[in-house]
Motif scaffolding. Structure first.
Motif, PDB file in Angstrom:
ATOM      1  N   GLN A 295      -8.622  -1.735 -16.776  1.00 17.01           N
ATOM      2  CA  GLN A 295     -10.001  -2.086 -16.461  1.00 17.01           C
ATOM      3  C   GLN A 295     -10.042  -2.922 -15.179  1.00 17.01           C
ATOM      4  O   GLN A 295      -9.063  -3.601 -14.843  1.00 17.01           O
ATOM      5  N   PRO A 296     -11.156  -2.914 -14.459  1.00 15.87           N
ATOM      6  CA  PRO A 296     -11.248  -3.727 -13.236  1.00 15.87           C
ATOM      7  C   PRO A 296     -10.887  -5.195 -13.451  1.00 15.87           C
ATOM      8  O   PRO A 296     -10.274  -5.824 -12.581  1.00 15.87           O
ATOM      9  N   ALA A 297     -11.248  -5.736 -14.613  1.00 22.05           N
ATOM     10  CA  ALA A 297     -10.966  -7.148 -14.887  1.00 22.05           C
ATOM     11  C   ALA A 297      -9.477  -7.439 -15.007  1.00 22.05           C
ATOM     12  O   ALA A 297      -9.065  -8.607 -14.984  1.00 22.05           O
TER      13      ALA A 297
ATOM     14  N   ASN B 274     -11.297   6.681  -6.256  1.00 22.70           N
ATOM     15  CA  ASN B 274     -12.508   6.600  -7.076  1.00 22.70           C
ATOM     16  C   ASN B 274     -13.088   5.190  -7.008  1.00 22.70           C
ATOM     17  O   ASN B 274     -13.255   4.515  -8.022  1.00 22.70           O
ATOM     18  N   THR B 275     -13.421   4.751  -5.809  1.00 25.28           N
ATOM     19  CA  THR B 275     -13.879   3.375  -5.638  1.00 25.28           C
ATOM     20  C   THR B 275     -15.300   3.185  -6.155  1.00 25.28           C
ATOM     21  O   THR B 275     -16.046   4.144  -6.377  1.00 25.28           O
ATOM     22  N   ASN B 276     -15.657   1.932  -6.355  1.00 25.04           N
ATOM     23  CA  ASN B 276     -17.022   1.572  -6.731  1.00 25.04           C
ATOM     24  C   ASN B 276     -17.262   0.136  -6.280  1.00 25.04           C
ATOM     25  O   ASN B 276     -16.368  -0.512  -5.720  1.00 25.04           O
ATOM     26  N   ASP B 277     -18.457  -0.374  -6.511  1.00 24.07           N
ATOM     27  CA  ASP B 277     -18.801  -1.714  -6.033  1.00 24.07           C
ATOM     28  C   ASP B 277     -17.884  -2.784  -6.619  1.00 24.07           C
ATOM     29  O   ASP B 277     -17.498  -3.737  -5.932  1.00 24.07           O
ATOM     30  N   GLU B 278     -17.522  -2.631  -7.893  1.00 15.94           N
ATOM     31  CA  GLU B 278     -16.676  -3.628  -8.547  1.00 15.94           C
ATOM     32  C   GLU B 278     -15.280  -3.657  -7.939  1.00 15.94           C
ATOM     33  O   GLU B 278     -14.720  -4.728  -7.683  1.00 15.94           O
ATOM     34  N   LEU B 279     -14.718  -2.481  -7.685  1.00 17.56           N
ATOM     35  CA  LEU B 279     -13.390  -2.419  -7.081  1.00 17.56           C
ATOM     36  C   LEU B 279     -13.413  -2.940  -5.649  1.00 17.56           C
ATOM     37  O   LEU B 279     -12.462  -3.588  -5.192  1.00 17.56           O
TER      38      LEU B 279
ATOM     39  N   SER C 231       0.808  -1.209   0.000  1.00 16.71           N
ATOM     40  CA  SER C 231       0.000   0.000   0.000  1.00 16.71           C
ATOM     41  C   SER C 231       0.840   1.257   0.000  1.00 16.71           C
ATOM     42  O   SER C 231       0.375   2.323  -0.366  1.00 16.71           O
ATOM     43  N   ALA C 232       2.096   1.148   0.428  1.00 15.39           N
ATOM     44  CA  ALA C 232       2.959   2.321   0.477  1.00 15.39           C
ATOM     45  C   ALA C 232       4.044   2.275  -0.576  1.00 15.39           C
ATOM     46  O   ALA C 232       4.929   3.108  -0.603  1.00 15.39           O
ATOM     47  N   GLY C 233       3.980   1.303  -1.471  1.00 17.19           N
ATOM     48  CA  GLY C 233       5.054   1.112  -2.433  1.00 17.19           C
ATOM     49  C   GLY C 233       5.125   2.208  -3.471  1.00 17.19           C
ATOM     50  O   GLY C 233       4.183   2.939  -3.727  1.00 17.19           O
TER      51      GLY C 233
ATOM     52  N   ASN D 299      -4.358   3.115  -5.188  1.00 19.63           N
ATOM     53  CA  ASN D 299      -4.620   4.528  -5.472  1.00 19.63           C
ATOM     54  C   ASN D 299      -5.988   4.734  -6.120  1.00 19.63           C
ATOM     55  O   ASN D 299      -6.732   5.649  -5.740  1.00 19.63           O
ATOM     56  N   ILE D 300      -6.320   3.887  -7.094  1.00 18.97           N
ATOM     57  CA  ILE D 300      -7.619   4.016  -7.756  1.00 18.97           C
ATOM     58  C   ILE D 300      -8.751   3.726  -6.779  1.00 18.97           C
ATOM     59  O   ILE D 300      -9.765   4.437  -6.740  1.00 18.97           O
TER      60      ILE D 300
END
Length: 268
Positions: free
Chosen positions: A42-44, A101-106, A8-10, A96-97
């Motif tokens: 993309q999330p995938a 800018n999170t969402n249900d998929e992430l 997380s800090a890399g 970071n994403i």
């Protein structure tokens, strides 16, 4: 320190070469300064990249452990520090994403990846053979003629292993693994609770007088937020930092400032 925390800090690194066609993580980032091509990811793409990153990292760790040469600063400490490049890249980009800018998929990806990364970190830091190599170098650090940067890296590496449980007994390591996995999921749950609270709260203002003292940029942002919620002609402030911060700093209505500050303090 568990590997998942290090991720997380890399530092963001360039993508590693691979054969997963269409996944940006498996080819070199052809961007200025090798900045991740966020618009292409993309999330995938994340889980295959996480899985391949762990596979590559395990091989690199295995090469260090199985090195027949005596442990040295270069073949153990430096090699360990340089290992996991792809995994670190994927985790840093995803982190970071997901934060910005999170969402249900992430969030679903995070729930799937977190326990896997936690177990991966434990397998590295609680590996007896790997720690034996690190300790052998640390125990003779005063004889190695290391410069300050090298000495700091060695000291940090050794302490990371010890603090992550390398010196524990086998039974205590098993207990710590269970604690780490449970803690990782509780951390996720707490973060999701905070996010849900942020999404559910809104301070709706319909009297322009209640905006006294606010900078125009913050007023415009609140008007845009209201419009998105089909509240044209009003202003909406939320618990998100870009919204609540200027409100607490500039708005002259003490009762409204108290209301939104109380809501923020009582989240989750």
């Amino acid at each position: 320190m568990p590997f998942v925390v290090l991720l997380s800090a890399g530092v963001i690194l360039g993508g590693c070469t691979g054969n997963k066609k269409g996944n940006p993580f498996f080819s070199e980032f052809k961007t200025p300064f090798q900045v991740p091509p966020f618009e292409q990811i993309q999330p995938a793409d994340y889980m295959p990249a996480f899985q391949e990153g762990i596979k590559q990292h395990n091989k690199e760790i295995g090469d260090i452990i199985n090195n027949t040469e005596a442990p040295s600063f270069d073949n153990t400490i430096v090699a360990l520090d340089r290992s996991g490049e792809l995994l670190r890249t994927v985790a840093t980009v995803f982190g970071n994403i997901n934060e910005a800018n999170t969402n249900d998929e992430l969030q679903k990806i995070e729930q799937e990846a977190m326990p896997i990364l936690t177990r991966h970190g434990d397998e590295i830091y609680m590996n007896d053979k790997l720690f034996a190599r690190v300790k052998a170098i640390y125990d003779k650090k005063d004889q190695l003629g290391l410069n300050p940067e090298q000495a700091k890296l060695l000291d940090n590496t050794y302490k990371d292993f010890v603090r992550a449980g390398a010196n524990l007994s086998a039974s205590d390591k098993d207990k710590l693994r269970k604690i780490n996995e449970e803690l990782s999921m509780l951390t996720l749950k707490f973060g999701n609770n905070l996010l849900a609270e942020n999404k559910s709260y809104q301070l709706v203002i319909d009297n322009p007088a209640d905006l006294a003292g606010m900078p125009q940029s913050a007023i415009d942002a609140a008007a845009a937020a209201a419009k998105e919620k089909k509240l044209d002609g009003k202003w909406v402030f939320t618990l998100d930092v870009p919204s609540i911060t200027p409100f607490l700093q500039y708005d002259q209505n003490r009762k409204l400032r108290e209301a939104i500050k109380t809501a923020y303090a009582n989240r989750a």
